[in-house]
Structures are given as structure tokens and as C-alpha cells.
Design a protein around this motif. Structure first.
Motif, PDB file in Angstrom:
ATOM      1  N   PRO A 120       0.789  -1.206   0.075  1.00  0.00           N
ATOM      2  CA  PRO A 120      -0.022  -0.013   0.008  1.00  0.00           C
ATOM      3  C   PRO A 120       0.832   1.093  -0.137  1.00  0.00           C
ATOM      4  CG  PRO A 120      -0.827  -1.506   1.597  1.00  0.00           C
ATOM      5  CD  PRO A 120       0.541  -2.025   1.091  1.00  0.00           C
ATOM      6  N   SER A 128       0.736   3.982   1.050  1.00  0.00           N
ATOM      7  CA  SER A 128       0.566   4.916   2.230  1.00  0.00           C
ATOM      8  C   SER A 128       1.602   4.342   3.283  1.00  0.00           C
ATOM      9  CB  SER A 128      -0.987   4.823   2.957  1.00  0.00           C
ATOM     10  OG  SER A 128      -1.083   3.459   3.231  1.00  0.00           O
ATOM     11  N   TYR A 129       2.103   3.234   3.148  1.00  0.00           N
ATOM     12  CA  TYR A 129       3.356   2.774   3.997  1.00  0.00           C
ATOM     13  C   TYR A 129       4.611   3.403   3.901  1.00  0.00           C
ATOM     14  CZ  TYR A 129       0.729  -1.659   4.991  1.00  0.00           C
ATOM     15  OH  TYR A 129      -0.235  -2.294   5.642  1.00  0.00           O
ATOM     16  N   ARG A 182       4.634   6.306   2.293  1.00  0.00           N
ATOM     17  CA  ARG A 182       4.353   7.721   2.507  1.00  0.00           C
ATOM     18  C   ARG A 182       4.542   8.066   3.906  1.00  0.00           C
ATOM     19  NH1 ARG A 182       0.886  10.717  -0.810  1.00  0.00           N
ATOM     20  NH2 ARG A 182      -0.679  10.694   1.013  1.00  0.00           N
ATOM     21  N   ALA A 183       3.799   7.090   4.768  1.00  0.00           N
ATOM     22  CA  ALA A 183       3.763   7.489   6.302  1.00  0.00           C
ATOM     23  C   ALA A 183       5.257   7.454   6.820  1.00  0.00           C
ATOM     24  CB  ALA A 183       3.008   6.361   6.889  1.00  0.00           C
ATOM     25  N   ALA A 184       5.958   6.180   6.116  1.00  0.00           N
ATOM     26  CA  ALA A 184       7.595   6.095   6.657  1.00  0.00           C
ATOM     27  C   ALA A 184       8.470   7.292   6.260  1.00  0.00           C
ATOM     28  CB  ALA A 184       7.980   5.027   5.844  1.00  0.00           C
ATOM     29  N   ARG A 185       8.124   7.832   5.332  1.00  0.00           N
ATOM     30  CA  ARG A 185       8.924   9.202   4.556  1.00  0.00           C
ATOM     31  C   ARG A 185       8.702  10.323   5.563  1.00  0.00           C
ATOM     32  NH1 ARG A 185       7.835  10.719  -1.046  1.00  0.00           N
ATOM     33  NH2 ARG A 185       9.753  12.008  -0.684  1.00  0.00           N
ATOM     34  N   ARG A 212      13.598  -1.486   6.448  1.00  0.00           N
ATOM     35  CA  ARG A 212      12.555  -1.347   7.710  1.00  0.00           C
ATOM     36  C   ARG A 212      11.133  -1.220   7.125  1.00  0.00           C
ATOM     37  NH1 ARG A 212      15.661  -0.074  12.246  1.00  0.00           N
ATOM     38  NH2 ARG A 212      17.656  -0.742  11.632  1.00  0.00           N
ATOM     39  N   VAL A 213      10.811  -0.779   5.835  1.00  0.00           N
ATOM     40  CA  VAL A 213       9.654  -0.949   5.576  1.00  0.00           C
ATOM     41  C   VAL A 213       9.413  -1.478   4.100  1.00  0.00           C
ATOM     42  CG1 VAL A 213       7.593   0.923   4.643  1.00  0.00           C
ATOM     43  CG2 VAL A 213       9.515   1.530   6.262  1.00  0.00           C
ATOM     44  N   PRO A 255       9.990  -5.658   4.834  1.00  0.00           N
ATOM     45  CA  PRO A 255       8.889  -6.280   5.508  1.00  0.00           C
ATOM     46  C   PRO A 255       7.396  -5.967   5.232  1.00  0.00           C
ATOM     47  CG  PRO A 255      10.149  -4.158   6.742  1.00  0.00           C
ATOM     48  CD  PRO A 255      11.054  -4.624   5.599  1.00  0.00           C
ATOM     49  N   ALA A 256       7.267  -5.118   4.369  1.00  0.00           N
ATOM     50  CA  ALA A 256       5.884  -4.986   3.877  1.00  0.00           C
ATOM     51  C   ALA A 256       5.672  -5.979   2.716  1.00  0.00           C
ATOM     52  CB  ALA A 256       5.668  -3.487   3.422  1.00  0.00           C
ATOM     53  N   TRP A 315      -0.002 -10.548  10.236  1.00  0.00           N
ATOM     54  CA  TRP A 315      -0.931 -10.115   9.235  1.00  0.00           C
ATOM     55  C   TRP A 315      -2.331 -10.664   9.390  1.00  0.00           C
ATOM     56  CZ3 TRP A 315       4.025  -9.488   7.959  1.00  0.00           C
ATOM     57  CH2 TRP A 315       4.354  -8.235   7.264  1.00  0.00           C
TER      58      TRP A 315
END
Lengths: 263, 255
Positions: B144, B146-147, B149-152, B164-165, B168-169, B250
Motif C-alpha cells: 500500500p 501509504s506505508y 508515505r507514512a515512513a517518509r 525497515r519498510v 518487511p511490507a 498479518w
């Protein structure tokens, strides 16, 4: 925590425009938008879908670059994302590979000059703030939609950003959960006084939370009218004062959105 | 516990059926040895060390080739998901070569490397790398947005964001891709060992091959069972912990 002093978190948007080109057409998502928010102010961007309010939030967050214009956060031009401007997304964007605690720690670990003991302390403090300290070890899929947004709220607040940007964070929740979160957001905002910019298409939501409601129109995305909301807090989304003012804004919305008026 | 009992009963019934079939007669022992004969062969092969040596040889080839395939496939897959240039070149190549059964690499491997460990390694890597690339690419593409984006916004950029994102995502896709890669590596190595005789080590495939040449069907079936057992064991040892992690975090096994 610098944010507690209330001296930082000033936001200024100066003449921001943004257009998106698709194969078929060009959309003027934002047309010369200027807006300022004082430190600790709660501003709601209200408008129909497609009015560019989420794009504006992205530009403030530094995730999208404007075509023209500049966003200033505490006087500094925004050139990219930064942890002083954190975002809450509609879909929570919590990381499923981490626990609730791990999610709140993610941003905290990127804050320099904190001991790991202090980080843990801050994370637990924020989980307590949203009433989820008992769920620190839970997995994200085990939480309800409302609980997820609480965790997202804690995650965004924990690194102590100067500005909190909320992109329709409550629109996917049921009415009861949403009302509970209105109360929580108000309580936490009154205690912490962050500058908050919340995007919504829900008039009552905007009135329940904001100091100012900024009404936007679509294509081109422009600011049409700004309403100061000086109702006493904490506010009840179902209260008469909110309902009365919502009526006025709805009328304004109809005028601005009626065909032929938006130039 | 009940499920263990059901599984045990099922396999006991399978063995009993096999034994009954042999006792009924009519089958040449060359074609259908009794379960006991197979067990005796396995016991002998275990005692004289041929089974353990062969397992060690095969295991070393498999692990080395698989590790190399994953080490190449993972970064290339991530690059392919983010760089259009890599996607349009290596990405398309991977998609094409993934459809090629890995046995087809054996003639080429023989001509290029001769009857050497290099040929074995090459075949296993070719069996692994393409499906790992495809799975990694699919995984990274299906995160997704948004993952990231949120991380950035939280200050995660570059290497931190990737490890880290993004990684694992894409774990649900990665695990199924690595599992598929493992299955392909295992199959291609067995094919290579059956076809290619090399003097630097006799693997399980070689034992299978010589079992056929000697008409020793107890050996053939014994080795087949060993191969199945190793496959099951590897699945449980290598992937089951990751799948449990996926299930826990998950809430599902795979996407």
C-alpha cells in the motif's frame, strides 16, 4: 518537548498551485492557494472530493512538490518530508509487521538524542493517552478500525511533531466510533496544543474540532470562504450550536458549489 | 493432538496398504519391494555412510545455490519494482526465464562448466533466482503506497526505508516466492544429479540413478522417501517459522 511551549508550529501556505496531467485532461488541483495557521491552531479543510484538499496536505507534508508557491513551516520553506510534520492517513497506514508498540516506536526511533528507555516511556505514554496501553503487544489485524486510528494518532503524536496533518482519518469509521474519537482528539489537542490541519468532507466534524473551517471548491481547487468557529470546547458533534453553524456552512457550500459559480 | 493422530493413522494405513499389496503377490520384487526391504536398505545405507554422505553433498549444493539465488534475486527484484529501466530489461528476462523448466539449463551447464560442481551450482541458481526476482518485484509493487508515505514523513529514507519498510511490507509475497524458489532449486538439483555424473561428490540424485541401473528398487524408493523427507523437513525448518510470523502479524498465511 518544544511543542508544549506552543511557540512552534506556525504554518504558511503562499500561492500554492498544482496541476495533474492525465492522458485525457489536465486537472487544476490547486489554484493559487494561500493560508496561514498560527502555532497551536486547529484548522479544517472542508470541501467536496476532488477539491485538492488532500493534495494540499501532501504538499504541506512535503510528499508532493507544488508547481508554484511555497509552504513555510516555522518560517522554513518545505522541501521534502520531515518529522516535524507528521501525517495521519485515512487507512491508518499502520505497519502490519510490527506490534502496536512497534508502530508507535517506529517514528520515535528516528528521533535523535533519545535514550531507548526514554523512547519506550514516550511510546507507552502515548498509548495510554489514546487508551490502548493494554494493547501494546497486540497485532494490527486484531484491532478494530477505531483502535487503529487511535494507534495512528499515538504514532503521529509520539515524535512530538510541530504540525499534525490529518487526511480524512475518521471517514472510514462508523458514527459511534467517530464520536468517541472526536472527544479524544479534542481532549488531546487541548492538552498538547499542536497545530493541526484536518481534511474532511464532513461539515459537523469540521465544526466539532476546528478553530477555523476553510471551505474549498473543486476544479480549480480554491479557497472560497473561511469561517472562524468560536464555540466553547469541548464540543458535541450533535450539539445545537454545532448544528446551527453547520446549517450556515451548508448554505455557503451550496452557493459555492452550484454550477456556474466556480470560475 | 487429534490432527497428529489423524496424520499418523493415514501414513500407517498407507504403509499397511503397500505391505498388503506386496503380500498379495503378483508383483515382481524388482518392481515393488516390500516396505520392510526399503527400511532395511535405508538402515544399511545409513550405517555404511552412503546415505549421510549423499545427503550432505546434496544439502551443501542446495543451500549454496539457493543462498546465492536469493542473494541475487532479492536486490534485483527490489530494483525491478522501482526502476523502470531494470523492469524493462531484467524484469522481462526474469519473467521469460521463470517459465523455462530448470532441467533445460542442464545441457548448457554441462557445456559451459563440464561435469563439475560449477554446473550443479549454475543449475540450482538458475532454478531459484528468477522466481525470487518475480516474487520480490510483485511484493514490492503491491505494498500500500501509504506505508512508504507514512515512513517518509517519519524520516525514513533510503536504506532505512528499504530494510525497515519495503522489505518487511513485502514479506507475504517474499515468503511464498522464496518457498517457490526453494521448490524449484530442489527439483533442478535432483534433475541435475540424476543426469550429470560428477566425481566431486555423489548426491542423492546419483544414488537414485544407480539404484535404477542396478535394478535395486528398494534403493530407488528409499532415496525417493529420503528426498520427500528432506523436502518436508526443509519446509518445516526454513519456512514454517516465517509463515507462523505472517499468520500472527498479518492475520493470514499469505496475501
Amino acid at each position: 518537548m518544544p511543542g508544549l511551549s506552543g511557540m512552534t508550529g506556525a504554518l504558511a501556505i503562499a500561492g500554492v498551485s498544482k496541476r495533474f496531467k492525465t492522458k485525457a485532461t489536465t486537472v487544476q488541483a490547486l489554484d493559487n492557494v494561500s493560508l496561514a495557521a498560527a502555532p497551536g491552531e486547529f484548522v479544517c479543510l472542508l470541501g467536496p472530493s476532488g477539491c485538492g484538499k488532500s493534495t494540499l496536505l501532501d504538499i504541506i507534508a512535503g510528499l508532493t512538490a507544488p508547481d508554484t508557491g511555497t509552504v513555510f513551516a516555522d518560517g522554513e520553506p518545505v522541501k521534502g518530508p520531515g518529522r516535524h510534520r507528521l501525517v495521519m492517513f485515512q487507512d491508518s497506514a499502520l505497519f502490519p509487521w510490527l506490534t502496536v508498540f512497534g508502530n508507535v516506536m517506529f517514528g520515535l526511533k528516528l528521533v535523535p538524542d533519545l535514550t531507548s528507555a526514554r523512547r519506550t516511556e514516550i511510546a507507552m505514554e502515548h498509548l495510554r493517552m489514546v487508551g490502548l496501553e493494554g494493547f501494546a503487544r497486540s497485532n494490527i489485524h486484531e484491532l478494530s478500525g477505531g483502535m487503529r486510528q487511535r494507534v495512528a494518532f499515538a504514532r503521529a503524536m509520539a515524535p512530538d511533531p510541530r504540525i499534525l496533518l490529518m487526511d480524512e482519518p475518521l471517514s472510514a469509521l462508523d458514527a459511534l466510533t467517530r464520536e468517541q474519537l472526536y472527544a479524544d482528539i479534542q481532549r488531546i489537542w487541548m492538552a498538547r496544543r499542536k497545530t493541526i490541519l484536518l481534511v474532511t468532507h464532513n461539515v459537523r466534524e469540521a465544526l466539532c474540532l476546528a478553530d477555523r473551517v476553510v471551505l474549498m471548491s473543486a476544479s480549480p481547487g480554491r479557497i472560497q470562504e473561511v469561517f472562524a468557529v468560536d464555540l466553547p470546547r469541548p464540543r458535541d458533534v450533535n450539539g445545537l450550536d454545532v448544528a446551527e453553524m453547520a446549517g450556515r456552512i451548508m448554505t455557503a457550500l451550496r452557493v459555492h458549489l452550484a454550477p456556474g459559480t466556480a470560475r | 493432538m487429534k490432527r497428529v493422530a489423524i496424520a499418523a493413522a493415514f501414513f500407517a494405513a498407507l504403509l499397511a496398504g503397500w505391505q498388503l499389496l506386496v503380500m498379495r503377490g503378483g508383483f515382481s520384487p524388482v518392481l515393488l519391494p516390500a516396505p520392510l526391504d526399503v527400511a532395511l536398505y535405508l538402515q544399511d545405507a545409513w550405517r555404511d555412510g552412503s546415505l549421510t554422505t549423499a545427503t550432505a553433498v546434496t544439502g551443501r549444493r542446495l543451500l549454496l545455490g539457493y543462498a546465492l539465488g536469493v542473494a541475487i534475486g532479492l536486490p534485483v527484484g527490489l530494483l525491478s519494482a522501482t526502476r523502470p529501466f531494470v523492469q524493462d530489461t531484467i524484469g522481462i528476462l526474469a519473467l521469460g526465464l521463470q517459465t523455462l523448466p530448470s532441467v533445460c539449463w542442464i545441457p548448457l551447464a554441462l557445456l559451459w562448466f563440464g561435469q563439475t560442481e560449477g554446473a550443479m551450482l549454475f543449475v540450482v541458481v538458475m532454478g531459484t533466482v528468477w522466481s525470487v526476482i518475480i516474487a520480490t518485484e510483485t511484493g514490492a509493487r503491491n505494498i500500500p503506497p501509504s506505508y512508504a508515505r507514512a515512513a517518509r514523513t517519519m524520516g525514513s529514507e533510503g536504506f532505512h526505508k528499504w530494510t525497515r519498510v519495503i522489505l518487511p511490507a513485502s514479506l507475504p509475497y517474499l515468503i511464498s516466492g522464496m518457498k517457490q524458489g526453494w521448490a524449484f532449486a530442489w527439483r533442478s538439483l535432483m534433475a541435475a544429479e540424476i543426469y550429470v555424473t560428477i566425481l566431486t561428490g555423489f548426491g542423492l540424485g546419483h544414488l537414485l540413478h544407480y539404484g535404477r541401473e542396478l535394478n535395486a528398487m528398494d534403493q530407488v524408493i528409499g532415496i525417493m522417501l529420503t528426498i520427500v523427507a528432506i523436502g518436508l523437513l526443509a519446509d518445516k525448518a526454513l519456512f514454517a517459522p516465517w509463515e507462523r510470523f505472517l499468520h500472527r502479524r498479518w492475520g493470514t498465511g499469505a496475501p
